[in-house]
Design a protein around this motif. Sequence first.
Motif, mmCIF file in Angstrom:
data_model
loop_
_atom_site.group_PDB
_atom_site.id
_atom_site.type_symbol
_atom_site.label_atom_id
_atom_site.label_comp_id
_atom_site.label_asym_id
_atom_site.label_seq_id
_atom_site.Cartn_x
_atom_site.Cartn_y
_atom_site.Cartn_z
ATOM 1 N N GLU A 51 0.832 -1.199 0.000
ATOM 2 C CA GLU A 51 0.000 0.000 0.000
ATOM 3 C C GLU A 51 0.870 1.254 0.000
ATOM 4 O O GLU A 51 1.818 1.351 0.782
ATOM 5 C CB GLU A 51 -0.898 -0.006 1.237
ATOM 6 N N VAL A 52 0.535 2.182 -0.889
ATOM 7 C CA VAL A 52 1.147 3.506 -0.893
ATOM 8 C C VAL A 52 0.023 4.514 -0.688
ATOM 9 O O VAL A 52 -0.952 4.525 -1.441
ATOM 10 C CB VAL A 52 1.887 3.800 -2.207
ATOM 11 N N ARG A 53 0.152 5.342 0.305
ATOM 12 C CA ARG A 53 -0.892 6.318 0.612
ATOM 13 C C ARG A 53 -0.390 7.716 0.250
ATOM 14 O O ARG A 53 0.658 8.155 0.700
ATOM 15 C CB ARG A 53 -1.251 6.253 2.107
ATOM 16 N N VAL A 54 -1.153 8.398 -0.601
ATOM 17 C CA VAL A 54 -0.856 9.778 -0.983
ATOM 18 C C VAL A 54 -1.887 10.666 -0.300
ATOM 19 O O VAL A 54 -3.090 10.517 -0.510
ATOM 20 C CB VAL A 54 -0.931 9.967 -2.512
ATOM 21 N N LEU A 55 -1.432 11.586 0.524
ATOM 22 C CA LEU A 55 -2.350 12.449 1.255
ATOM 23 C C LEU A 55 -3.052 13.417 0.308
ATOM 24 O O LEU A 55 -2.425 14.031 -0.551
ATOM 25 C CB LEU A 55 -1.602 13.226 2.337
ATOM 26 N N LEU A 56 -4.358 13.552 0.478
ATOM 27 C CA LEU A 56 -5.165 14.405 -0.383
ATOM 28 C C LEU A 56 -5.097 15.864 0.064
ATOM 29 O O LEU A 56 -4.810 16.167 1.219
ATOM 30 C CB LEU A 56 -6.611 13.925 -0.368
ATOM 31 N N ASP A 57 -5.369 16.769 -0.870
ATOM 32 C CA ASP A 57 -5.488 18.206 -0.614
ATOM 33 C C ASP A 57 -4.210 18.828 -0.067
ATOM 34 O O ASP A 57 -4.245 19.771 0.719
ATOM 35 C CB ASP A 57 -6.640 18.496 0.365
ATOM 36 N N GLN A 58 -3.075 18.299 -0.481
ATOM 37 C CA GLN A 58 -1.788 18.869 -0.112
ATOM 38 C C GLN A 58 -1.185 19.558 -1.337
ATOM 39 O O GLN A 58 -1.556 19.254 -2.476
ATOM 40 C CB GLN A 58 -0.839 17.786 0.401
ATOM 41 N N PRO A 59 -0.251 20.477 -1.156
ATOM 42 C CA PRO A 59 0.325 21.168 -2.309
ATOM 43 C C PRO A 59 0.952 20.235 -3.337
ATOM 44 O O PRO A 59 0.969 20.553 -4.536
ATOM 45 C CB PRO A 59 1.384 22.085 -1.669
ATOM 46 N N ASP A 60 1.457 19.103 -2.879
ATOM 47 C CA ASP A 60 2.141 18.187 -3.805
ATOM 48 C C ASP A 60 1.320 16.947 -4.124
ATOM 49 O O ASP A 60 1.840 15.990 -4.697
ATOM 50 C CB ASP A 60 3.494 17.775 -3.235
ATOM 51 N N THR A 61 0.025 16.939 -3.784
ATOM 52 C CA THR A 61 -0.786 15.746 -4.027
ATOM 53 C C THR A 61 -0.809 15.369 -5.499
ATOM 54 O O THR A 61 -0.570 14.218 -5.863
ATOM 55 C CB THR A 61 -2.226 15.958 -3.528
ATOM 56 N N SER A 62 -1.084 16.335 -6.364
ATOM 57 C CA SER A 62 -1.198 16.039 -7.794
ATOM 58 C C SER A 62 0.105 15.513 -8.367
ATOM 59 O O SER A 62 0.119 14.553 -9.147
ATOM 60 C CB SER A 62 -1.635 17.288 -8.569
ATOM 61 N N LEU A 223 -10.063 5.904 11.176
ATOM 62 C CA LEU A 223 -10.242 6.605 12.451
ATOM 63 C C LEU A 223 -8.910 6.945 13.105
ATOM 64 O O LEU A 223 -8.812 7.910 13.869
ATOM 65 C CB LEU A 223 -11.081 5.744 13.404
ATOM 66 N N ALA A 224 -7.879 6.175 12.779
ATOM 67 C CA ALA A 224 -6.557 6.410 13.373
ATOM 68 C C ALA A 224 -5.755 7.465 12.626
ATOM 69 O O ALA A 224 -4.715 7.921 13.126
ATOM 70 C CB ALA A 224 -5.771 5.101 13.422
ATOM 71 N N GLU A 225 -6.209 7.868 11.452
ATOM 72 C CA GLU A 225 -5.460 8.864 10.693
ATOM 73 C C GLU A 225 -5.450 10.200 11.430
ATOM 74 O O GLU A 225 -6.449 10.605 12.033
ATOM 75 C CB GLU A 225 -6.086 9.063 9.304
ATOM 76 N N THR A 226 -4.326 10.876 11.359
ATOM 77 C CA THR A 226 -4.211 12.197 11.994
ATOM 78 C C THR A 226 -4.210 13.323 10.963
ATOM 79 O O THR A 226 -4.350 14.483 11.333
ATOM 80 C CB THR A 226 -2.917 12.275 12.826
ATOM 81 N N GLU A 227 -4.054 12.992 9.688
ATOM 82 C CA GLU A 227 -3.997 14.021 8.656
ATOM 83 C C GLU A 227 -5.410 14.459 8.250
ATOM 84 O O GLU A 227 -6.354 13.671 8.310
ATOM 85 C CB GLU A 227 -3.261 13.508 7.417
ATOM 86 N N SER A 228 -5.515 15.691 7.842
ATOM 87 C CA SER A 228 -6.781 16.199 7.330
ATOM 88 C C SER A 228 -6.637 16.510 5.845
ATOM 89 O O SER A 228 -5.530 16.609 5.318
ATOM 90 C CB SER A 228 -7.221 17.453 8.091
ATOM 91 N N ALA A 229 -7.773 16.655 5.200
ATOM 92 C CA ALA A 229 -7.819 17.050 3.785
ATOM 93 C C ALA A 229 -8.703 18.285 3.706
ATOM 94 O O ALA A 229 -9.929 18.173 3.724
ATOM 95 C CB ALA A 229 -8.355 15.922 2.910
ATOM 96 N N PRO A 230 -8.117 19.482 3.688
ATOM 97 C CA PRO A 230 -8.898 20.717 3.839
ATOM 98 C C PRO A 230 -10.051 20.869 2.859
ATOM 99 O O PRO A 230 -11.139 21.287 3.258
ATOM 100 C CB PRO A 230 -7.845 21.808 3.631
#
Length: 238
Positions: A51-62, A223-230
Amino acid sequence: MQTTELDPTLSQTLAAAREPGLTLVIGNKNYSSWSMRPWVALVAFAIPFNEVRVLLDQPDTSSKIADYCASGRVPVLLAGEMTVWDSLAICEYLAEQFPDKHLWPQDVAARAMARSVCAEMHSSFASLRSTMAMNIKGSYPGKGRTPATQADIGRISEIWEECLSRFGHNHFLFGEFSLADAFFAPVVTRFKTYGVSLPPALSAYCARVLAHPAVARWVEEALAETESAPLHDAEMPD
């Protein structure tokens, strides 16, 4: 299953993702309904993957997603040198590669209907997606009930009732857990987040889906994630 976070050593990360076997690139588990579908399928049918997780809504997401696929969206499945994107295409690929796992129902009529309802889920219910955005951590009972969304809820209820009565025998949509259940799992989480009232048989179906080990694991990790997606958070009702 091994989880990889993208790091500054991008060339090493990409090389690791292209190692033999399967790698699924997903977004945040709290928000990414499309990522949830193939992930749940892989876990439910015990298909090994990284699994590779890319955080959403970040400056470098795209740019990070573009390193894996030109579509600019998750999920993406890497199979050696091959790239498969779009959740439905990924699930069809998995069904072809692992026929002994029976990701689709074995009965011809059930399989045809399962494919039909997955395709409808894939292409329809725009109002539900818009007014009841996925947020597993959230609780917004009664929110998002536009007439169009109520119509979407009614149509989904109709699908579930027909599948359960014809093929499910009060278990999963087609008896055993299948890709159809994986495709509707994010809807089940939405109905919980927004407190959608359903007939007893459909509420029981939702409870069974949430209790399935693959779905329960996704929810636990969301539920354990600490990151947000603005941008996703901005879609949530007041």
